[in-house]
Design an enzyme around this catalytic site. Structure first.
Site: not given
Lengths: 132, 413
Positions: B121, B196, B199, B222, B362
């Site tokens: 993303h 990253d 998520q 999140k 994104c």
């Protein structure tokens, strides 16, 4: 939002395509979804004599583009600028001249959907850009 | 399903919109917040709040202790040291911090190679692309070769390069694919590995030591916590030598007109008054998830995903992106042939109370990949995305599926 008129206008084929001898070609983008539009205008003596568009988008953006083109053909640039001004007023929930908008008013509830205003305005922003 | 009934902790889920109860399937964008977390945060703001690390009074001491307690818990969570936990505003800020600090410290130089993927993303894509233009390092991209944007480990082996940095997501926010970080590390043993985890961390504990991760970034919003707060783990050997990204108060040691020396870790990277409530609230969210149990969280989300994929298989003219095996977790992107994602999302909300996301998420480079692989008559440069979290049920997915079927009828596709 998704009434019969909007659904019908979203599927309209009449104004989709390219104008080979267009005097103005303008591209617009909706950054939130990646939708793109190419607007073809044929302007003679400060009057839009033909217009078409290419690109894919949601039902709201397609209906808006079709209604826009139907309402700008055979209008002078000055008349179109007044139309654009009233469309923007409608999306902001301000007072506007109903007599100028015609069927475009069917989309007036767009003002209650802040996330969809960009869809509705894609064609109009592109049109506005083409006069700059 | 979860062994503990937690639905009453999320009052938004008992709301109705136009007669339909809310079915919240947009947790990949941001999760709802549990009442116990908000109640504790409210109590903190009402009874304990003051600025941290400065004054000597009681409220300042309590706030400082609670903030540092949060750091300690996140360090335990990741199996790192407290001084390796830096609080930022989120994943995007963390990645920008890393890139800028690597460049300023001359650890990333002209002609060095950064390897990332086309499924990232924008937070883990745009900083690399833009700063490569300004600083001359080179960015290489791994292209997903399996079905609809799915990465294979072999895709990484195709790159016959020796990257200085490998920056990769642990879990795609579009295809829902979980990436095997251990295998990536084994392929690139000498690279600086940046993960990253935006998520990934909401449903998975990560041991940064055993996986030998150099930097890990994630956002708390999140994972049930407040927005505007994120965690950056950095290996101390790098953090010690890196030049800070933000200069200002608290990150300094001695300041004179000649120059400045820096505070110790992690404060060297935390300039200014931090997001105190955010950090304290982050800890409450972490405690809430730990009480449920991370293994249970992940199993619940995988069960829902498997169920949803099976349901989607039976709908004609629908394309589901990402893998179809157990590496697909929690995020289900799809398109209905002939209906734009914005129309699907709008109608699901308006007619069925179902909240999904639509758009390019994104992840514009990935949209190009999907477009090239799509069998739809026209790919709309975007997708619908339903994402699941602890408060979702099989019934939620049934409502989503029913909604999709009805929308298809309306559009006659």
């Amino acid at each position: 939002m998704y009434n019969e008129l909007i659904m019908d206008y979203s599927k309209l084929k009449k104004y989709k395509g390219k104008i080979e001898d267009a005097t103005k070609v303008e591209e617009g983008k909706n950054l939130s979804c990646g939708d793109e539009i190419t607007l073809y205008l044929k302007i003679e003596n400060e009057r839009i004599v033909d217009a078409k568009f290419e690109g894919i988008g949601c039902a709201i953006s397609q209906a808006s583009a079709n209604l826009m083109i139907e309402n700008i053909i055979n209008k002078s640039i000055d008349e179109v600028k007044i139309l654009i001004d009233n469309v923007y007023k409608m999306t902001r929930g301000e007072e506007y001249d109903k007599s100028v908008l015609g069927l475009i008013e069917e989309l007036k509830s767009i003002k209650d959907y802040p996330m969809r205003i960009k869809c509705f305005l894609l064609a109009w922003k592109t049109l506005e850009l083409s006069f700059k | 399903m979860l062994s503990k009934n937690i639905l009453s902790d999320f009052p938004a889920l008992s709301r109705t919109i136009k007669g339909n109860r809310i079915v919240y399937l947009d947790s990949a964008a941001s999760t709802l917040k549990p009442k116990p977390v908000i109640d504790k945060l409210s109590k903190f703001y009402l009874e304990n709040y003051a600025n941290v690390h400065r004054a000597v009074h009681t409220l300042a001491s309590e706030s400082t202790q609670m903030l540092e307690f949060s750091r300690k818990n996140f360090a335990n969570f990741l199996n790192s040291s407290e001084h390796e936990i830096i609080f930022t505003s989120g994943t995007t800020m963390s990645i920008n911090l890393i890139v800028e600090s690597l460049v300023r410290s001359k650890m990333l130089n002209e002609n060095d190679i950064v390897l990332t993927t086309l499924v990232e993303h924008h937070a883990n894509f745009v900083p690399w692309v833009r700063l490569s233009k300004l600083h001359g390092f080179r960015v290489e991209f791994v292209e997903p070769s399996l079905r609809f944007g799915t990465l294979a480990i072999d895709d990484f082996l195709k790159k016959d390069i020796n990257p200085k940095v490998v920056a990769i997501t642990g879990h795609s926010n579009v295809t829902g694919q979980l990436i095997d970080i251990e295998k990536i590390r084994n392929i690139f043993p000498n690279s600086i590995l940046i993960v990253d985890g935006a998520q990934l961390i909401p449903h998975q504990r990560i041991d940064v030591k055993s996986l030998d991760i150099d930097f890990l970034c994630f956002s708390v919003h999140k994972m049930l916590g407040p927005s505007g707060i994120g965690v950056l783990y950095g290996k101390s050997q790098y953090l010690e030598t890196l030049e800070p990204f933000l200069y200002g108060g608290e990150m300094i040691d001695k300041v004179s007109v000649e120059d400045v020396t820096f505070n110790v870790l992690p404060y060297k990277f935390e300039a200014g008054t931090p997001n105190i409530g955010g950090i304290v609230g982050a800890n409450y969210a972490l405690e809430y998830l730990n009480n449920i149990g991370y293994d249970e969280v992940k199993k619940h989300i995988l069960d829902l995903t498997k169920y949803a994929i099976e349901k989607f298989r039976n709908i004609e003219n629908v394309e589901v992106y990402g893998p179809l095996d157990e590496s697909h977790c929690g995020i289900l992107s799809f398109n209905i042939n002939g209906i734009h994602p914005h129309d699907v999302a709008h109608l699901l909300d308006e007619k069925f109370g179902v909240a999904i996301r639509s758009g390019h998420h994104c992840a514009q480079p990935l949209m190009n990949v999907l477009k090239s692989q799509s069998r739809l008559s026209q790919f709309p440069n975007s997708t619908c995305r339903a994402s699941f979290y602890i408060y979702n049920t099989y019934e939620d997915i049934n409502i989503l599926i029913e909604g999709i079927k009805r929308i298809k009828e309306w559009f006659d596709v």
